[in-house]
Design an enzyme around this catalytic site. Structure first.
Site, PDB file in Angstrom:
ATOM      1  N   ASP A  33      -2.430  -4.327 -18.525  1.00 23.35           N
ATOM      2  CA  ASP A  33      -1.405  -3.292 -18.703  1.00 23.35           C
ATOM      3  C   ASP A  33      -1.453  -2.675 -20.100  1.00 23.35           C
ATOM      4  OD1 ASP A  33      -0.544  -3.823 -16.087  1.00 23.35           O
ATOM      5  OD2 ASP A  33       0.882  -5.337 -16.768  1.00 23.35           O
TER       6      ASP A  33
ATOM      7  N   GLU B  68       7.078   6.306  -8.637  1.00 24.27           N
ATOM      8  CA  GLU B  68       5.637   5.975  -8.597  1.00 24.27           C
ATOM      9  C   GLU B  68       4.903   6.906  -7.636  1.00 24.27           C
ATOM     10  OE1 GLU B  68       5.024   1.286  -9.447  1.00 24.27           O
ATOM     11  OE2 GLU B  68       5.548   1.775  -7.398  1.00 24.27           O
TER      12      GLU B  68
ATOM     13  N   GLU C  24      -7.383  -5.632 -21.660  1.00 29.80           N
ATOM     14  CA  GLU C  24      -6.018  -6.089 -21.964  1.00 29.80           C
ATOM     15  C   GLU C  24      -5.093  -5.704 -20.809  1.00 29.80           C
ATOM     16  OE1 GLU C  24      -2.254  -5.241 -24.836  1.00 29.80           O
ATOM     17  OE2 GLU C  24      -4.124  -4.208 -25.293  1.00 29.80           O
TER      18      GLU C  24
ATOM     19  N   HIS D 134       1.938   0.952 -13.304  1.00 27.21           N
ATOM     20  CA  HIS D 134       2.773  -0.202 -13.657  1.00 27.21           C
ATOM     21  C   HIS D 134       4.241   0.239 -13.678  1.00 27.21           C
ATOM     22  CE1 HIS D 134       3.694  -4.088 -15.341  1.00 27.21           C
ATOM     23  NE2 HIS D 134       4.528  -3.467 -16.157  1.00 27.21           N
TER      24      HIS D 134
ATOM     25  N   GLY E   8       0.774  -1.234   0.000  1.00 30.28           N
ATOM     26  CA  GLY E   8       0.000   0.000   0.000  1.00 30.28           C
ATOM     27  C   GLY E   8       0.803   1.282   0.000  1.00 30.28           C
ATOM     28  N   SER E   9       2.043   1.229  -0.469  1.00 28.93           N
ATOM     29  CA  SER E   9       2.842   2.467  -0.427  1.00 28.93           C
ATOM     30  C   SER E   9       2.334   3.507  -1.430  1.00 28.93           C
ATOM     31  CB  SER E   9       4.334   2.175  -0.651  1.00 28.93           C
ATOM     32  OG  SER E   9       4.575   1.763  -1.972  1.00 28.93           O
ATOM     33  N   ASN E  10       1.808   3.049  -2.574  1.00 25.98           N
ATOM     34  CA  ASN E  10       1.224   4.021  -3.507  1.00 25.98           C
ATOM     35  C   ASN E  10      -0.062   4.617  -2.936  1.00 25.98           C
ATOM     36  OD1 ASN E  10       2.657   4.334  -6.234  1.00 25.98           O
ATOM     37  ND2 ASN E  10       2.810   2.142  -5.807  1.00 25.98           N
TER      38      ASN E  10
ATOM     39  N   ARG F 200      -5.013  -8.532  -8.899  1.00 29.40           N
ATOM     40  CA  ARG F 200      -6.035  -9.423  -9.446  1.00 29.40           C
ATOM     41  C   ARG F 200      -6.166  -9.152 -10.935  1.00 29.40           C
ATOM     42  NH1 ARG F 200      -8.042 -13.620  -7.396  1.00 29.40           N
ATOM     43  NH2 ARG F 200     -10.039 -13.311  -8.422  1.00 29.40           N
ATOM     44  N   ILE F 201      -6.305 -10.212 -11.714  1.00 27.05           N
ATOM     45  CA  ILE F 201      -6.664 -10.026 -13.115  1.00 27.05           C
ATOM     46  C   ILE F 201      -8.160  -9.730 -13.138  1.00 27.05           C
ATOM     47  CG2 ILE F 201      -6.910 -11.193 -15.335  1.00 27.05           C
ATOM     48  CD1 ILE F 201      -4.334 -12.726 -14.634  1.00 27.05           C
TER      49      ILE F 201
HETATM   50  C1  GRF Z   1       3.866  -1.099  -7.395  1.00 28.23           C
HETATM   51  O1  GRF Z   1       5.181  -1.300  -7.850  1.00 28.23           O
HETATM   52  C2  GRF Z   1       2.927  -0.954  -8.564  1.00 28.23           C
HETATM   53  O2  GRF Z   1       3.514  -0.370  -9.694  1.00 28.23           O
HETATM   54  C3  GRF Z   1       2.566  -2.377  -8.897  1.00 28.23           C
HETATM   55  O3  GRF Z   1       2.489  -3.014  -7.630  1.00 28.23           O
HETATM   56  C4  GRF Z   1       3.324  -2.336  -6.692  1.00 28.23           C
HETATM   57  C5  GRF Z   1       2.459  -1.999  -5.499  1.00 28.23           C
HETATM   58  O4  GRF Z   1       3.193  -1.517  -4.403  1.00 28.23           O
HETATM   59  N1  GRF Z   1       1.355  -2.421  -9.679  1.00 28.23           N
HETATM   60  P1  GRF Z   1       2.436  -0.802  -3.190  1.00 28.23           P
HETATM   61  O5  GRF Z   1       1.444  -1.810  -2.640  1.00 28.23           O
HETATM   62  O6  GRF Z   1       1.777   0.434  -3.695  1.00 28.23           O
HETATM   63  O7  GRF Z   1       3.514  -0.502  -2.192  1.00 28.23           O
END
Ligand code: GRF
Length: 186
Positions: free
Chosen positions: A143, A172, A141, A107, A14-16, A91-92
């Site tokens: 990504d 990111e 599709e 991504h 969950g860092s993003n 998840r797909i």
């Molecule tokens: C990130 O590298 C994102 O690009 C990818 O999964 C990772 C998630 O990291 N889709 P976080 O859970 O946000 O730390």
């Protein structure tokens, strides 16, 4: 003016999500909820600690991918977000989701290069002098949807996979909030 609502989907660290909440929540955007498919995700405590409501929807409780996706769509609709933000949501997604929900994803590569789960490692061993980060719309599709924002990350001569990955993640955390504001036209 009312804040524009988003919902975040996550599965792990969950860092993003954390960066998005810290940079945008309560300012230009309201993070109406964060939803996870993983009851053990580290991000659950992070989101709650930052004052964001978390819903836990374990995918293991559904008989098929489509049934889970339908429950996820219904849950997202409870919040009427302008956009749904996938932040490490592992998840797909079936067309049950992609045909109904306007969503973006992040991504860790310069798409269309290195789709799939090993984007950082494949970039690192590619022989290229850079990798990067892409925010794109979610389509059926994987990504593959239209790009919202993309930024490259140099691969330096002394880099290890870990040091490169760290710079990718730092990129990111800056790029995703900017991409959300761009999509919301704020
Ligand atoms: C990130 O590298 C994102 O690009 C990818 O999964 C990772 C998630 O990291 N889709 P976080 O859970 O946000 O730390």
């Amino acid at each position: 003016m009312a804040l524009k609502k988003i919902v975040i989907l996550f599965s792990g660290r969950g860092s993003n999500m954390q960066s998005i909440i810290e940079k945008l929540h309560g300012k230009s955007v309201e993070v109406a909820a964060a939803i996870t498919n993983n009851p053990n995700a580290k991000g659950i405590e992070i989101a709650r600690g930052l004052g964001v409501h978390v819903d836990i929807l374990p995918h293991t409780e559904y008989a098929s991918r489509e049934e889970f996706d339908a429950a996820l769509v219904a849950k997202i609709r409870e919040y009427s977000p302008e956009i749904t933000v996938l932040a490490g949501f592992m998840r797909i997604l079936s067309t049950v989701f992609t045909d109904s929900i306007k969503a973006i994803n992040i991504h860790p590569s310069l798409l269309p290069l290195f789709k799939g789960k090993d984007g950082i490692q494949e970039s690192f061993i590619s022989g290229m002098d850079k990798g990067g980060v892409t925010v794109h719309f979610v389509t059926s599709e994987m990504d593959g949807g239209e790009i919202v924002l993309q930024e490259s990350v140099p691969i330096l001569s002394g880099d290890t996979l870990e040091s490169f990955a760290q710079r990718v993640h730092a990129t990111e955390h800056e790029l995703y909030p900017k991409a959300i504001l761009k999509v919301l036209a704020i």
